[in-house]
Structure formats: structure tokens, C-alpha cells
Write a protein that holds these residues in place. Sequence first.
Motif, short mmCIF file in Angstrom:
data_model
loop_
_atom_site.label_atom_id
_atom_site.label_comp_id
_atom_site.label_asym_id
_atom_site.label_seq_id
_atom_site.Cartn_x
_atom_site.Cartn_y
_atom_site.Cartn_z
N SER A 30 0.80 -1.22 0.00
CA SER A 30 0.00 0.00 0.00
C SER A 30 0.83 1.28 0.00
CB SER A 30 -0.94 0.01 1.21
OG SER A 30 -1.81 -1.08 1.17
N ALA A 31 2.04 1.24 -0.49
CA ALA A 31 2.85 2.47 -0.49
C ALA A 31 3.69 2.53 -1.76
CB ALA A 31 3.74 2.51 0.74
N ILE A 32 3.76 3.71 -2.34
CA ILE A 32 4.61 3.91 -3.52
C ILE A 32 5.43 5.17 -3.33
CG2 ILE A 32 3.12 2.71 -5.17
CD1 ILE A 32 2.02 5.44 -5.98
N GLU A 33 6.47 5.28 -4.10
CA GLU A 33 7.34 6.43 -4.05
C GLU A 33 7.29 7.13 -5.41
OE1 GLU A 33 11.97 6.55 -3.74
OE2 GLU A 33 11.16 6.02 -1.75
N VAL A 34 6.90 8.38 -5.44
CA VAL A 34 6.82 9.13 -6.70
C VAL A 34 7.52 10.47 -6.54
CG1 VAL A 34 4.65 8.03 -7.39
CG2 VAL A 34 4.59 10.17 -6.11
N THR A 35 7.86 11.07 -7.66
CA THR A 35 8.46 12.40 -7.67
C THR A 35 7.70 13.27 -8.67
OG1 THR A 35 10.05 11.71 -9.36
CG2 THR A 35 10.76 11.54 -7.06
N ASN A 36 7.90 14.58 -8.58
CA ASN A 36 7.25 15.49 -9.52
C ASN A 36 7.72 15.24 -10.93
OD1 ASN A 36 7.43 17.53 -6.83
ND2 ASN A 36 5.49 17.52 -7.94
N GLU A 37 6.79 15.28 -11.86
CA GLU A 37 7.11 15.10 -13.28
C GLU A 37 7.98 16.26 -13.77
OE1 GLU A 37 6.74 13.35 -17.20
OE2 GLU A 37 6.51 12.62 -15.15
N PRO A 38 9.13 15.96 -14.37
CA PRO A 38 9.97 17.03 -14.90
C PRO A 38 9.31 17.74 -16.08
CG PRO A 38 11.22 14.99 -14.63
CD PRO A 38 9.77 14.64 -14.48
N ILE A 39 9.67 19.01 -16.29
CA ILE A 39 9.15 19.81 -17.39
C ILE A 39 10.08 19.66 -18.59
CG2 ILE A 39 8.42 22.11 -18.13
CD1 ILE A 39 6.86 21.05 -15.77
N LEU A 40 9.56 19.28 -19.72
CA LEU A 40 10.37 19.14 -20.92
C LEU A 40 10.59 20.51 -21.57
CD1 LEU A 40 8.84 15.90 -22.47
CD2 LEU A 40 10.54 16.16 -20.66
N GLU A 41 11.68 20.64 -22.31
CA GLU A 41 12.08 21.96 -22.84
C GLU A 41 11.66 22.20 -24.27
OE1 GLU A 41 16.35 21.79 -21.88
OE2 GLU A 41 15.95 23.43 -20.49
N PHE A 42 11.43 21.15 -25.05
CA PHE A 42 11.00 21.28 -26.44
C PHE A 42 12.00 22.07 -27.28
CE2 PHE A 42 7.33 20.47 -23.86
CZ PHE A 42 6.66 19.47 -24.56
N LYS A 43 13.29 21.76 -27.08
CA LYS A 43 14.33 22.41 -27.86
C LYS A 43 14.27 21.94 -29.31
CE LYS A 43 17.64 22.93 -24.05
NZ LYS A 43 18.96 22.50 -23.51
N PRO A 44 14.74 22.77 -30.26
CA PRO A 44 14.80 22.33 -31.65
C PRO A 44 15.58 21.02 -31.78
CG PRO A 44 15.23 24.68 -31.49
CD PRO A 44 15.19 24.16 -30.08
N GLY A 45 15.01 20.08 -32.52
CA GLY A 45 15.66 18.81 -32.73
C GLY A 45 15.36 17.76 -31.67
N SER A 46 14.66 18.14 -30.58
CA SER A 46 14.37 17.19 -29.50
C SER A 46 13.20 16.30 -29.92
CB SER A 46 14.03 17.92 -28.21
OG SER A 46 12.83 18.66 -28.35
N PRO A 47 13.15 15.07 -29.41
CA PRO A 47 12.04 14.17 -29.76
C PRO A 47 10.69 14.69 -29.28
CG PRO A 47 13.44 13.20 -28.05
CD PRO A 47 14.15 14.40 -28.56
#
Length: 495
Positions: A30-47
Motif C-alpha cells: 500500500s505504499a509507492i514512491e513518486v516524484t514530480n514530473e519534470p518539465i520538458l524543454e522542447f528544444k529544436p531537434g528534440s524528440p
Amino acid sequence: MSGLGSRLWGRHPVGWSAGVMRRRRWQHRSAIEVTNEPILEFKPGSPERAALQKALADLKGKTEAIPCVIGGEEVWTPTVRYQLSPFNHAHKVAKYCYADKELINKAINAALAARKEWDLKPVQDRAQIFLKAADMLSGPRRAEVLAKTMVGQGKTVIQAEIDAAAELIDFFRFNAKYALELENSQPISVDVSTNSMVYRGLEGFVAAVSPFNFTAIGGNLAGAPALMGNVVLWKPSDTALLASYAVYKILLEAGLPPNVVQFVPADGPMFGDAVTGSEHFCGLNFTGSVPTFKRLWKQVSENLDRYRNFPRLAGECGGKNFHLVHSSADVASVVNGTLRSSFARIKRWIEHAKKSSSLTVLAGGGRGRLLHVFFATQEIFGPVLTVYVYPEQRYKEVLELIDTTTPYGLTGAIFAQEKRIIEEARSLLRNAAGNFYINDKSTGAVVAQQPFGGSRISGTNDKPGGPHYLLRWTSPQAVKETHVPLTDWRYAYMQ
């Protein structure tokens, strides 16, 4: 500043690889460990940029048909409406219909039919659905929801990323974590008896009414009560239907049973009348304007005698965020923080300032940026920065002014380097803000870091994004099981 961006600004982008990889470790059942979702940058050429550009291209010129979803079935009514792109009104991004009163009542009955089975489902199983939905949003469905938020609600890529990806993912993951931890929160047992707490869903249905400006809020308003074993009627905003429907479909694909959440676009007053008029109404999860929330609250009070329970009313409305700047403040930090919390202009309020004999526009006033004097009391719900310049010796008067001038109590900030000043402000402004910032801007609340909400007419301050929020959507049952038979009705002192 008004409350428009109170949740939004301030999360920092990171690279793609950090966004894709998640660390989740099961500690026990009954317990999980999570972290905040990182923010992606959307740089040119990034997937992530390539995926988003494709998703945007796929939406170009297209109109998505969005039905009411009642009892697991797609339903259309004659009352057809269109969601327009806010920056291109020629583009109808969605075609949808309004549910009438008969269909809303059908949605209520369909939800109630699913309530018992859903409430009895173990919280571990319910949590897994939302964790899976979060994984879908984090990975393969991220670009779709971002694109639909951008096109449908006029957000920039980073605004959409912070809202429709990071915050919504965080809501789903941290709510699941908190629900499992709540299940582990049990009372003390003794040798002769075992005590336990059962966290039941509310008896009836919850109405979720979501706003136009945040995709994440809609997903959380419907999702949090559902996670806790409730059935929900979700009325999305007319101007956020495209993204809201995408989130709804993701929840279904993640395993949410069809009847747990009914998707019910509707005329606001009609929906309010129908849900508050039902004897099975047990909760309202609302984000929107003060007048609408007051109207719904009054309707609930008028119908109180017909309900089987006292309904839970949770509301997040607006605010008039303040930045209190003391003479000891770091000026550069003040300027940068304030500019990050405010945008361009709202013409009506600028024109009001120009025409007023008591106000002076110090700079700008056209289409560009401006700085003007305007200590208003009402929320503008837009990017207008108002400045009140006070004599240094009247600092304590300003504290009182901030506390008493507006009826709101959402967010605020103090900029000062003197500890004494900071503590004084914290004390005197204790009730002026539900989220209080010290030497930081008054926006940018992050799930699990700064649970968000205010009181006074800013709302009921239930703090979505924190562990206590989920308690609003449960009806706990305390259970005592005695293991030793009682052999005598008399107490010891009576022997």
C-alpha cells in the motif's frame, strides 16, 4: 495580480530523458514512491518537439466530434455547439452537444448503479488505474494532450506542458500515493480488540464542474473523488472540451470503468439545477467564479431537506494576489518575480485607469507592457499588474490594507531581507493568503510541494495537491472487532 496564473508559473524545464524515465519502487502493498514530473524543454531537434509538432499538424483544420458519454454509451442531443480556437475563430476544434435534464438524470442513475461495486474495489486497484493514466500522459499521450490544450485553450507550449502534462501527471500520481498512505493510516489496537478505519466513498454521486483555463484541474476535479471510491458526473468547460475529452478517454483506456465518471457537457445553470435537485447529490468539486459557486451553494442549502447526507462542497474560485515589497527587499528579485507572475494587458481595465481622476498611468497604456497605479479590490482574472506605492513609514498600515481591502485570500508574497519584517508580515497576513511566499513570486504552486487553495471568497481551501484533499471525498467508518467474549455485564467496581 489576479488569480489566473496562481498555479502556473515557475516550474523549470529539464531534458527529455528525465521526463521519460520514472522511478517507482513498491515498498509494500500500500505504499509507492513518486516524484514530480519534470518539465520538458522542447528544444529544436528534440524528440518531444517533433512529437508535439506532429500532434499539432494532425489537429490543423480538424473538428473532433465529442459526445456526451452516459452509461458507457456515446449520446448526441439536438443542442449542438462548437468549441473555437481562441486565436483562430475560424477553426472549430470540437463539435459537441449539451445534455438536457433527462440525460443528466440518466447519467445520475448510471453512476449510482456503478457506485457500490466501485466503492468496494480495493484502493490498490483504483490507484493503479490512475498511475497507468499518469504513465500514458507522461509518455505516448503527452503530445496529444499538449496539442489539444494549446489549440483549444490558447496556451504556449510551456504553459501547456506545465498544466496538461506535469501538473495533471502529478495529481494522478501523488493522489494515488496519498490514497494508499491513507489506507495505511489506522487507529491504535489493543490486546483484546482490533480497531480499523475504512475509507468509504460518499453515498451518492459527486458533481465535478471544471474551468476553461487548466486541463489539469478538470482531470483532478473528476479524478480525485473517483480515486476515493466515488462516482462522478463531470461537466467540463465549453472552452476546454477538446483537452478534457482527451483526458477522459485516457482514464478509460487506463482501466477506469465506464460508469464511474459520466462525461456530461451541459448548460451550466441546467446542470446545476439538475444535480443539486437530486436526492442522491453528495458532493460538489468546483473551480470557477465566485458568483457561480455562491449560486450552487444556495441551491444546495435550499434542497438540503431532500438529501440523504450533508453534501461536501469544495470550491476554488479566484484571488487578488499581492506582492508586498519592503524597503529591505532585493529589488532585482522583486522585479523578476513580479514580471513572471504577470503578462501583457487587459484593455478594459487600462481604459478605466486612464479615465479615472484618481489614477495615473505611469508608463505604456497601449498594446505593449505597462506599469500603472491601480489598487483594486476585485479579481480581473487576467494579466493586469497593479502597483500601489506607499511611504516607507506607513508599512504597517499597508499590512492592514492588504488584509482588509479585498475579499479574497488566495496567494500573496512578502519580499524582504529582514527576518523581523518577514515574521511580522506572516503574523499580520496570516489569513490573507492560503499560499504565502517569502522572497518568491505568488504563483507557480507545484503538486505535493505547495498544495494550492485559498479561503475567504477564494474558496474552501481544501488544498488539491496535498494529502488532506482526499479526505474530503471519503466517509470514514471506524470498526472495532473484539476478540475476548464479555462474560459479565457488571463493571469491576460493581463487584
